[in-house]
Design a protein around this motif. Structure first.
Motif, PDB file in Angstrom:
ATOM      1  N   TYR A   1      25.899  34.074  28.336  1.00  0.00           N
ATOM      2  CA  TYR A   1      27.051  34.528  27.554  1.00  0.00           C
ATOM      3  C   TYR A   1      27.634  35.804  28.159  1.00  0.00           C
ATOM      4  N   LEU A   2      26.761  36.625  28.720  1.00  0.00           N
ATOM      5  CA  LEU A   2      27.206  37.827  29.414  1.00  0.00           C
ATOM      6  C   LEU A   2      28.052  37.453  30.629  1.00  0.00           C
ATOM      7  N   ARG A   3      27.624  36.460  31.367  1.00  0.00           N
ATOM      8  CA  ARG A   3      28.366  36.029  32.554  1.00  0.00           C
ATOM      9  C   ARG A   3      29.718  35.437  32.171  1.00  0.00           C
ATOM     10  N   ASP A   4      29.772  34.721  31.076  1.00  0.00           N
ATOM     11  CA  ASP A   4      31.057  34.180  30.625  1.00  0.00           C
ATOM     12  C   ASP A   4      32.019  35.295  30.245  1.00  0.00           C
ATOM     13  N   ALA A   5      31.540  36.254  29.468  1.00  0.00           N
ATOM     14  CA  ALA A   5      32.407  37.324  28.986  1.00  0.00           C
ATOM     15  C   ALA A   5      32.840  38.253  30.117  1.00  0.00           C
ATOM     16  N   PHE A   6      31.957  38.490  31.076  1.00  0.00           N
ATOM     17  CA  PHE A   6      32.238  39.421  32.170  1.00  0.00           C
ATOM     18  C   PHE A   6      32.467  38.674  33.483  1.00  0.00           C
ATOM     19  N   ALA A   7      33.036  37.491  33.436  1.00  0.00           N
ATOM     20  CA  ALA A   7      33.189  36.662  34.632  1.00  0.00           C
ATOM     21  C   ALA A   7      33.934  37.388  35.743  1.00  0.00           C
ATOM     22  N   ALA A   8      35.047  38.036  35.399  1.00  0.00           N
ATOM     23  CA  ALA A   8      35.818  38.752  36.421  1.00  0.00           C
ATOM     24  C   ALA A   8      35.008  39.900  37.012  1.00  0.00           C
ATOM     25  N   GLY A   9      34.247  40.588  36.182  1.00  0.00           N
ATOM     26  CA  GLY A   9      33.425  41.683  36.662  1.00  0.00           C
ATOM     27  C   GLY A   9      32.318  41.203  37.585  1.00  0.00           C
ATOM     28  N   PHE A  10      31.703  40.065  37.255  1.00  0.00           N
ATOM     29  CA  PHE A  10      30.670  39.492  38.117  1.00  0.00           C
ATOM     30  C   PHE A  10      31.250  39.130  39.480  1.00  0.00           C
ATOM     31  N   LEU A  11      32.438  38.525  39.495  1.00  0.00           N
ATOM     32  CA  LEU A  11      33.061  38.131  40.766  1.00  0.00           C
ATOM     33  C   LEU A  11      33.441  39.351  41.593  1.00  0.00           C
ATOM     34  N   ALA A  12      33.969  40.384  40.921  1.00  0.00           N
ATOM     35  CA  ALA A  12      34.349  41.602  41.644  1.00  0.00           C
ATOM     36  C   ALA A  12      33.125  42.284  42.248  1.00  0.00           C
ATOM     37  N   ALA A  13      32.019  42.332  41.485  1.00  0.00           N
ATOM     38  CA  ALA A  13      30.794  42.936  42.001  1.00  0.00           C
ATOM     39  C   ALA A  13      30.237  42.121  43.161  1.00  0.00           C
ATOM     40  N   GLN A  14      30.260  40.800  43.030  1.00  0.00           N
ATOM     41  CA  GLN A  14      29.741  39.929  44.082  1.00  0.00           C
ATOM     42  C   GLN A  14      30.516  40.115  45.374  1.00  0.00           C
ATOM     43  N   SER A  15      31.827  40.295  45.283  1.00  0.00           N
ATOM     44  CA  SER A  15      32.658  40.452  46.481  1.00  0.00           C
ATOM     45  C   SER A  15      32.309  41.716  47.246  1.00  0.00           C
ATOM     46  N   GLU A  16      31.750  42.723  46.573  1.00  0.00           N
ATOM     47  CA  GLU A  16      31.368  43.960  47.258  1.00  0.00           C
ATOM     48  C   GLU A  16      30.155  43.788  48.159  1.00  0.00           C
ATOM     49  N   TRP A  17      29.402  42.720  47.950  1.00  0.00           N
ATOM     50  CA  TRP A  17      28.166  42.516  48.701  1.00  0.00           C
ATOM     51  C   TRP A  17      28.315  41.479  49.809  1.00  0.00           C
ATOM     52  N   HIS A  18      29.527  41.002  50.050  1.00  0.00           N
ATOM     53  CA  HIS A  18      29.730  39.972  51.074  1.00  0.00           C
ATOM     54  C   HIS A  18      30.814  40.407  52.044  1.00  0.00           C
TER      55      HIS A  18
END
Length: 310
Positions: free
Chosen positions: A293-310
């Motif tokens: 549920y956290l991933r659903d609510a913060f989907a954009a934040g998860f994607l933005a954070a993931q992009s910093e590591w690639h």
């Protein structure tokens, strides 16, 4: 465990409906529009800042040359806010309102109709044990209290962790005070806020007394919080950050260290005399069950954070 209710945050959000799309947040009542960025935050918000570099991550080392002094100042200001109090109250100005609204939206029908109960409010975690087992747990806490040397060894960490900060989780990743990881740090801060709110809902419904109420011989090392004991919010919040980062970059070599830190944060609340061991276990289990549920609510934040590591 989950009783119907229509007040609090849900009622407030229903009184101020917004139409949410990929680029803007538009108030349905004709008020001013608020542009949002890819991470769901309002355009113009000041990004939170990202010390020692990790030899485990080459990209972190490359980004460290980008204005470290500026990020140090950001972190000083942010930590000053985080150190003024405990939990959600300390970071109230950073409350992720848009993501909390997503948690309170129904997947079908009118998305602005508040449900009487949401699935994430009724997750299947074990309820607190009965009085006999609780007495055994207080005996364990008394035994821990008798170990003065170990308790005093842990005291600095216990005091530092009273006002929860994400810095302890940034350091093993090598991104503390390093530019280029603002989205990761911002996500951790928002998770801290959201889980504080959700954990208090479970505490209020379950309503378990603190250990020192059951066993007056316990001498807590910190002031006992006014809210209930079960589940441990420190355990819930710390493990939620760990599970979130595991979803972003499970292959990172520091993931085991993050897990150790989360467990230490949670167990220190037991050594402080503030939580039963079963509170700690419940907090970790709630984090495991809440992370989808956290991933659903913060989907954009998860994607933005993931992009910093690639």
């Amino acid at each position: 465990m989950c009783e119907p209710g229509g007040g609090g945050v849900a009622a407030f959000l229903n009184r101020h409906p917004y139409e949410v799309n990929a680029e803007r947040v538009l108030p349905l009542d004709g008020g001013p529009a608020h542009p949002v960025g890819a991470d769901g935050s309002a355009v113009g918000d000041v990004p939170m800042g990202g010390a020692a570099l990790s030899a485990l991550n080459k990209s972190v080392r490359n980004k460290s040359s980008l204005n470290k002094n500026k990020n140090k100042n950001k972190n000083k200001n942010k930590n000053k806010m985080a150190g003024t109090g405990g939990g959600g109250a300390a970071l109230s100005s950073l409350m992720p309102a848009l993501e909390l609204r997503r948690l309170h939206q129904l997947p079908e029908a009118d998305p602005f109709t508040v449900a009487r109960r949401f699935v994430w409010e009724c997750l299947d975690i074990c309820l607190p044990p009965g009085p006999d087992f609780t007495r055994l747990e207080t005996a364990v806490l008394l035994a821990m209290q008798a170990r003065d040397a170990e308790r005093m060894r842990r005291l600095p960490d216990i005091e530092a962790q009273a006002a929860f900060s994400v810095e302890e989780f940034l350091r093993p990743l090598g991104i503390s005070e390093v530019a280029g990881y603002e989205a990761t740090e911002g996500l951790f801060l928002n998770i801290l806020q959201a889980t504080e709110y959700v954990g208090l809902l479970y505490k209020g419904r379950i309503d378990r007394d603190r250990p020192n109420v059951v066993e007056p011989r316990l001498r807590p090392l910190l002031a006992v919080p006014a809210h209930q004991s079960f589940p441990s919010n420190h355990a819930f919040q710390a493990h939620s950050i760990v599970f979130a980062f595991n979803a972003i970059l499970p292959e990172h070599p520091a993931t085991e260290e993050l897990q150790r830190i989360a467990q230490n944060v949670a167990e220190n609340r037991e050594w402080a005399g503030l939580h039963y061991p079963s509170d700690t276990l419940a907090g970790k289990e709630l984090a495991r069950r809440f992370v989808p549920y956290l991933r659903d609510a913060f989907a954009a934040g998860f994607l933005a954070a993931q992009s910093e590591w690639h």
